[in-house]
Scaffold this active site. Structure first.
Site, PDB file in Angstrom:
ATOM      1  CE1 TYR A   1      -3.584   2.688   0.844  1.00 55.20           C
ATOM      2  CE2 TYR A   1      -1.731   3.669   2.022  1.00 55.20           C
ATOM      3  CZ  TYR A   1      -2.984   3.777   1.461  1.00 55.20           C
ATOM      4  OH  TYR A   1      -3.634   4.978   1.498  1.00 55.20           O
TER       5      TYR A   1
ATOM      6  CD  GLU B   1      -5.813   4.475  -1.112  1.00 52.52           C
ATOM      7  OE1 GLU B   1      -5.946   4.908   0.049  1.00 52.52           O
ATOM      8  OE2 GLU B   1      -6.719   3.886  -1.732  1.00 52.52           O
TER       9      GLU B   1
END
Ligand code: GDP
Ligand code: MN
Length: 381
Positions: free
Chosen positions: A101, A189
């Site tokens: 992530y 993101e």
């Protein structure tokens, strides 16, 4: 404003972040043609503005052209978290070894953007944050210096990334931070940033992309503003934006119409304090004229959950008589079936009171009194 995965990845690509070169498709035939051009296998991905598409069946790998058509057809018929899938992205399928992530968000407490990374990628980062927060590594991004190489490298080391990927990770993290700043984002993101097999080795590839752009900065990014997907907003939110009103839909049943964001926040608190639940946040802003008030009232009343409407107006620049005229005008047009409570005080109050006297609504002299009456009426209706 949220951007789609394909739009976010296009932007990431311009900032030197490696992403799959995919093609957008609106039907099964287009998906098939895209797959033929890209080469099999491909991954077919629903383009909807929500997370968790994978879990909802909106991300599927296909190995043959028949399978591509079948799966594209299936995904294009889905509704994910209330949003219809209108487009799919066809990407070359990646052979994933592990998922990381990587995100840039605003940290309000630190008053700056921060880079967040975790080796536990692929899944909901909210879940990682809730259950194993120690798996998330953060690096503050100085607004003047940006993200220096050494900090990005610290993050790569801290999440246990193999050394061979550190160099690329630094470039990707810096690219993401730069994309965040240049586009006035509130979120940028990559989840997953995957380690994928490539030519007998492995490399980093941004398989997913998500960006949220600060609405207040859209005026200086017309190319981003043009990307807005109308499915993102409810009908009421779209009407409010077009009327230049700040509006947020909430779960309760007391419709609120207030001038000034601070007073609107306070009004929500006062309603909650007396045991009620607000149906929305609505700021008609200072200096609102009658037609704007009428537009606001129509929007609030279009919500079937609303059982009572509370006006909380402080007339400073806004004049009470203008607001009163707006309320009367809107009531004549909309013919509301729900009771309305009004607390209107300040500039031109007497004139406002005189206009409202003819209207069918309940008045209050303080915000507390108005909230109590609204809460009581919401309970009865
Ligand atoms: P999200 O569920 O909305 O976040 O959609 P993602 O784009 O992140 O996809 C969900 C999951 O699908 C990823 O975490 C991967 O595990 C998987 N996935 C995405 N792209 C590929 C791919 O090219 N190949 C394979 N094998 N899996 C993929
Ligand atoms: Mn994802």
């Amino acid at each position: 404003m949220k951007l789609h995965e394909y739009q976010s990845k296009q932007i990431f690509g311009r900032f030197g972040i490696p992403t799959p070169q995919g093609i957008l498709a609106e039907n099964a035939t287009e998906a098939r043609n895209a797959a033929r051009e890209i080469g099999l296998p491909v991954v077919i991905k629903a383009q909807v503005l929500v997370g968790g598409r994978g879990k909802a069946g909106g991300v599927k790998v296909a190995h043959t052209l028949e399978e591509v058509e079948e799966k594209a057809e299936h995904i294009l018929a889905l509704t994910i978290k209330g949003l219809p899938v209108r487009k799919v992205l066809v990407d070359p399928a990646a052979d994933i070894q592990s998922e990381i992530y990587l995100g840039v968000v605003i940290d309000r407490a630190r008053r700056r953007a921060v880079l967040m990374a975790s080796a536990a990628g692929g899944v909901d980062i909210e879940e990682v944050a809730a259950t194993t927060p120690e798996k998330i590594v953060r690096a503050p991004i100085d607004p003047f210096i940006g993200l220096p190489d050494y900090l990005a490298r610290d993050v790569a080391v801290a999440i246990g990334l193999p050394r061979e990927h550190w160099g690329d990770f630094v470039k990707i993290a810096k690219g993401l931070a730069a994309a965040f700043v240049a586009n006035d984002a509130s979120l940028a993101e990559i989840n997953p940033l995957a380690i994928v097999s490539a030519d007998g080795g492995a490399k980093l590839l941004a398989l997913d992309g998500k960006m949220v752009i600060d609405d207040n900065a859209l005026f200086r990014h017309p190319e981003l503003a043009a990307m807005r997907d109308p499915d993102e907003e409810s009908e009421a939110e779209r009407k409010a934006r077009n009327a230049d009103l700040s509006f947020v839909s909430l779960d309760g049943n007391i419709g609120c119409l207030v001038n000034g964001a601070g007073l609107a926040m306070a009004t929500l608190d006062i309603i909650q304090h007396f045991g009620g639940k607000p149906a929305n946040f609505l700021d008609v802003a200072g200096g609102a004229r009658a037609d704007k008030v009428a537009a606001a009232l129509r929007i609030v009343l279009s919500d079937p959950k609303v059982k009572v409407v509370m006006f909380n107006i402080f007339g400073g620049i806004t004049r009470c008589d203008e607001v009163a005229r707006g309320i009367v005008q809107a009531m004549e047009e909309v013919k509301p079936k729900v009771p309305m409570v009004a607390r209107i005080t300040g500039t031109n109050q007497e004139e406002g009171d005189r206009i409202l006297a003819s209207a069918n609504l309940i008045t209050a002299t303080s915000a507390a009194e108005a909230a109590q009456k609204a809460v009581e009426l919401a309970r009865l209706n």
